[in-house]
Design a protein around this motif. Structure first.
Motif, PDB file in Angstrom:
ATOM      1  N   ILE A 234      87.128  78.884  59.487  1.00 37.33           N
ATOM      2  CA  ILE A 234      86.592  77.998  58.439  1.00 37.33           C
ATOM      3  C   ILE A 234      85.857  78.826  57.377  1.00 37.33           C
ATOM      4  O   ILE A 234      86.005  78.593  56.170  1.00 37.33           O
ATOM      5  CB  ILE A 234      85.676  76.924  59.081  1.00 37.33           C
ATOM      6  N   ILE A 235      85.094  79.808  57.832  1.00 38.42           N
ATOM      7  CA  ILE A 235      84.384  80.682  56.888  1.00 38.42           C
ATOM      8  C   ILE A 235      85.391  81.518  56.090  1.00 38.42           C
ATOM      9  O   ILE A 235      85.246  81.691  54.871  1.00 38.42           O
ATOM     10  CB  ILE A 235      83.351  81.563  57.631  1.00 38.42           C
ATOM     11  N   ASN A 236      86.420  82.009  56.758  1.00 42.10           N
ATOM     12  CA  ASN A 236      87.460  82.784  56.043  1.00 42.10           C
ATOM     13  C   ASN A 236      88.120  81.958  54.944  1.00 42.10           C
ATOM     14  O   ASN A 236      88.426  82.465  53.864  1.00 42.10           O
ATOM     15  CB  ASN A 236      88.534  83.278  57.020  1.00 42.10           C
ATOM     16  N   LYS A 237      88.349  80.683  55.246  1.00 44.77           N
ATOM     17  CA  LYS A 237      88.974  79.807  54.255  1.00 44.77           C
ATOM     18  C   LYS A 237      88.051  79.664  53.041  1.00 44.77           C
ATOM     19  O   LYS A 237      88.497  79.699  51.890  1.00 44.77           O
ATOM     20  CB  LYS A 237      89.259  78.440  54.895  1.00 44.77           C
ATOM     21  N   ALA A 238      86.750  79.528  53.322  1.00 44.75           N
ATOM     22  CA  ALA A 238      85.776  79.428  52.225  1.00 44.75           C
ATOM     23  C   ALA A 238      85.747  80.722  51.415  1.00 44.75           C
ATOM     24  O   ALA A 238      85.707  80.693  50.182  1.00 44.75           O
ATOM     25  CB  ALA A 238      84.390  79.106  52.788  1.00 44.75           C
ATOM     26  N   ILE A 239      85.777  81.864  52.101  1.00 45.59           N
ATOM     27  CA  ILE A 239      85.783  83.159  51.390  1.00 45.59           C
ATOM     28  C   ILE A 239      87.009  83.230  50.478  1.00 45.59           C
ATOM     29  O   ILE A 239      86.926  83.630  49.319  1.00 45.59           O
ATOM     30  CB  ILE A 239      85.795  84.350  52.388  1.00 45.59           C
ATOM     31  N   LYS A 240      88.157  82.811  51.012  1.00 41.98           N
ATOM     32  CA  LYS A 240      89.401  82.873  50.226  1.00 41.98           C
ATOM     33  C   LYS A 240      89.293  82.008  48.972  1.00 41.98           C
ATOM     34  O   LYS A 240      89.660  82.431  47.882  1.00 41.98           O
ATOM     35  CB  LYS A 240      90.581  82.437  51.095  1.00 41.98           C
ATOM     36  N   GLU A 241      88.750  80.801  49.151  1.00 41.76           N
ATOM     37  CA  GLU A 241      88.594  79.910  47.988  1.00 41.76           C
ATOM     38  C   GLU A 241      87.648  80.514  46.952  1.00 41.76           C
ATOM     39  O   GLU A 241      87.897  80.423  45.745  1.00 41.76           O
ATOM     40  CB  GLU A 241      88.073  78.541  48.450  1.00 41.76           C
ATOM     41  N   LEU A 242      86.575  81.133  47.434  1.00 45.88           N
ATOM     42  CA  LEU A 242      85.598  81.737  46.518  1.00 45.88           C
ATOM     43  C   LEU A 242      86.162  82.993  45.846  1.00 45.88           C
ATOM     44  O   LEU A 242      85.711  83.381  44.768  1.00 45.88           O
ATOM     45  CB  LEU A 242      84.301  82.079  47.267  1.00 45.88           C
ATOM     46  N   GLN A 243      87.135  83.607  46.503  1.00 47.99           N
ATOM     47  CA  GLN A 243      87.837  84.724  45.861  1.00 47.99           C
ATOM     48  C   GLN A 243      88.808  84.195  44.819  1.00 47.99           C
ATOM     49  O   GLN A 243      88.856  84.675  43.684  1.00 47.99           O
ATOM     50  CB  GLN A 243      88.581  85.560  46.923  1.00 47.99           C
ATOM     51  N   ASP A 244      89.574  83.194  45.218  1.00 48.17           N
ATOM     52  CA  ASP A 244      90.607  82.657  44.329  1.00 48.17           C
ATOM     53  C   ASP A 244      90.025  82.036  43.061  1.00 48.17           C
ATOM     54  O   ASP A 244      90.622  82.137  41.994  1.00 48.17           O
ATOM     55  CB  ASP A 244      91.466  81.626  45.071  1.00 48.17           C
ATOM     56  N   ASP A 245      88.866  81.384  43.178  1.00 48.31           N
ATOM     57  CA  ASP A 245      88.323  80.726  41.979  1.00 48.31           C
ATOM     58  C   ASP A 245      87.378  81.647  41.186  1.00 48.31           C
ATOM     59  O   ASP A 245      86.711  81.209  40.249  1.00 48.31           O
ATOM     60  CB  ASP A 245      87.653  79.394  42.338  1.00 48.31           C
ATOM     61  N   GLY A 246      87.302  82.924  41.589  1.00 52.35           N
ATOM     62  CA  GLY A 246      86.544  83.907  40.810  1.00 52.35           C
ATOM     63  C   GLY A 246      85.048  83.935  41.100  1.00 52.35           C
ATOM     64  O   GLY A 246      84.314  84.727  40.496  1.00 52.35           O
ATOM     65  N   THR A 247      84.578  83.088  42.037  1.00 50.00           N
ATOM     66  CA  THR A 247      83.134  83.050  42.311  1.00 50.00           C
ATOM     67  C   THR A 247      82.607  84.395  42.813  1.00 50.00           C
ATOM     68  O   THR A 247      81.572  84.881  42.359  1.00 50.00           O
ATOM     69  CB  THR A 247      82.817  81.957  43.364  1.00 50.00           C
ATOM     70  N   ILE A 248      83.331  84.988  43.761  1.00 54.20           N
ATOM     71  CA  ILE A 248      82.850  86.249  44.344  1.00 54.20           C
ATOM     72  C   ILE A 248      82.813  87.346  43.282  1.00 54.20           C
ATOM     73  O   ILE A 248      81.837  88.089  43.166  1.00 54.20           O
ATOM     74  CB  ILE A 248      83.695  86.644  45.580  1.00 54.20           C
ATOM     75  N   GLU A 249      83.855  87.400  42.457  1.00 53.37           N
ATOM     76  CA  GLU A 249      83.903  88.394  41.389  1.00 53.37           C
ATOM     77  C   GLU A 249      82.703  88.244  40.447  1.00 53.37           C
ATOM     78  O   GLU A 249      82.092  89.225  40.029  1.00 53.37           O
ATOM     79  CB  GLU A 249      85.216  88.226  40.614  1.00 53.37           C
ATOM     80  N   GLU A 250      82.387  86.992  40.160  1.00 52.33           N
ATOM     81  CA  GLU A 250      81.266  86.693  39.267  1.00 52.33           C
ATOM     82  C   GLU A 250      79.940  87.146  39.889  1.00 52.33           C
ATOM     83  O   GLU A 250      79.092  87.732  39.202  1.00 52.33           O
ATOM     84  CB  GLU A 250      81.230  85.177  39.076  1.00 52.33           C
TER      85      GLU A 250
END
Ligand code: ARG
Length: 223
Positions: free
Chosen positions: A201-217
Motif C-alpha cells: 500500500i505504501i509502495n502504491k502511494a510512493i508510485k503515485e507521488l512519483q508519477d504526479d511529480g510530488t516527490i520531485e517537487e
C-alpha cells in the motif's frame, strides 16, 4: 476499508535521525526535510496520521522490531545486511559515499587517508565501509558531532553520503568533499518483516507521488 498491519490504527509512527539535511533536520522545533514531507504526503493519501520520532540512526531498525516505530525514514540505504531485520519499500532517491575533509588537510586521495582516523555515523553504510577499509574508525551517534570532530582535528575525514555532506559544506566553509568511487546507493523506507500488505500500500502511494511529480517537487524544494 480497514488498512492492514501497521496502518490499521490510523497512525504511522516514523523513526528518523534528524541530523541529515536535506533529508531530515531541525528547523526550530520542527523536523523537516525530504523524508518527513514524503511520509506526510503518504499519510495524507492513506488518511493516516504521521508522527515523526527523532532518535539515533543506530536505533531505527531496532525501533521497528520492537514496535516503537512503524517505519524508518532516514535516507536509509537499501543495504542487504539490513534485510535480516527489516524490509524496504520501493526506492525514492539515491546517493553515494564520499569523504568530507578539511580544505587545508592536504588530503588528495584515498591513499592519503591510510593511517588516518575516519569518522562515521554509528550504524550507517559509511561506518560499515570505514570499518572494512580502515584501521582507525571513530563512530558518532549524530553527524554534527562527527563534523565537530573533523573541525577539531579528532578525525581526518568523514565517510558519509554525498547529498548530506553537501549541506554540511554549505554551512561550513572550512570543509570540502573528496570524491571516491563507491557505488550508488538507493534510499527507501524501512518497514517490518511481517508488513508485506502495508508495504504494498505504501509502495502504491510512493508510485503515485512519483508519477504526479510530488516527490520531485519535494526534492527540488530542499536541494
Ligand atoms: N544512507 C546511509 C545509511 O543508510 C546514511 C543514512 C543516515 N541517515 C540519517 N538520517 N542520519 O546508512
Amino acid at each position: 476499508d480497514k488498512l492492514p498491519g501497521i496502518l490499521a490504527d490510523g497512525k504511522l509512527t516514523v523513526a528518523t535521525s534528524a541530523d541529515f539535511a536535506p533529508y531530515e533536520f531541525y528547523e526550530g522545533e520542527d523536523i523537516v526535510g525530504i523524508d518527513p514531507e514524503i511520509v506526510k504526503a503518504i499519510g495524507e493519501k492513506l488518511k493516516v496520521d504521521v508522527e515523526i520520532k527523532d532518535m539515533d540512526f543506530n536505533n531505527i531498525i531496532a525501533s521497528i522490531g520492537s514496535g516503537r516505530a512503524d517505519i524508518g525514514a532516514a535516507g536509509m540505504t537499501v543495504d542487504p545486511k539490513r534485510l535480516e531485520n527489516v524490509n524496504f519499500t520501493d526506492t525514492y532517491a539515491s546517493s553515494t559515499q564520499i569523504f568530507l575533509i578539511k580544505k587545508d588537510s592536504g588530503i588528495k586521495s584515498k591513499d592519503d587517508l591510510k593511517d588516518k582516523t575516519i569518522g562515521s555515523q554509528l550504524g550507517t553504510v559509511g561506518n560499515e565501509i570505514a570499518e572494512e577499509e580502515f584501521d582507525k574508525v571513530s563512530a558518532f551517534a549524530k553527524y554534527p558531532d562527527a563534523v565537530l570532530a573533523l573541525q577539531n582535528g579528532k578525525v581526518d575525514a568523514i565517510l558519509m553520503d554525498k547529498t548530506s555532506a553537501e549541506k554540511f559544506l554549505a554551512a561550513n566553509d572550512d570543509l570540502e568533499i573528496m570524491e571516491a568511487d563507491y557505488e550508488s546507493e538507493d534510499y527507501a523506507f524501512a518497514i517490518g518483516k511481517e508488513e508485506d500488505e502495508a508495504k504494498e500500500i505504501i509502495n502504491k502511494a510512493i508510485k503515485e507521488l512519483q508519477d504526479d511529480g510530488t516527490i520531485e517537487e519535494i526534492v527540488k524544494k530542499y536541494k
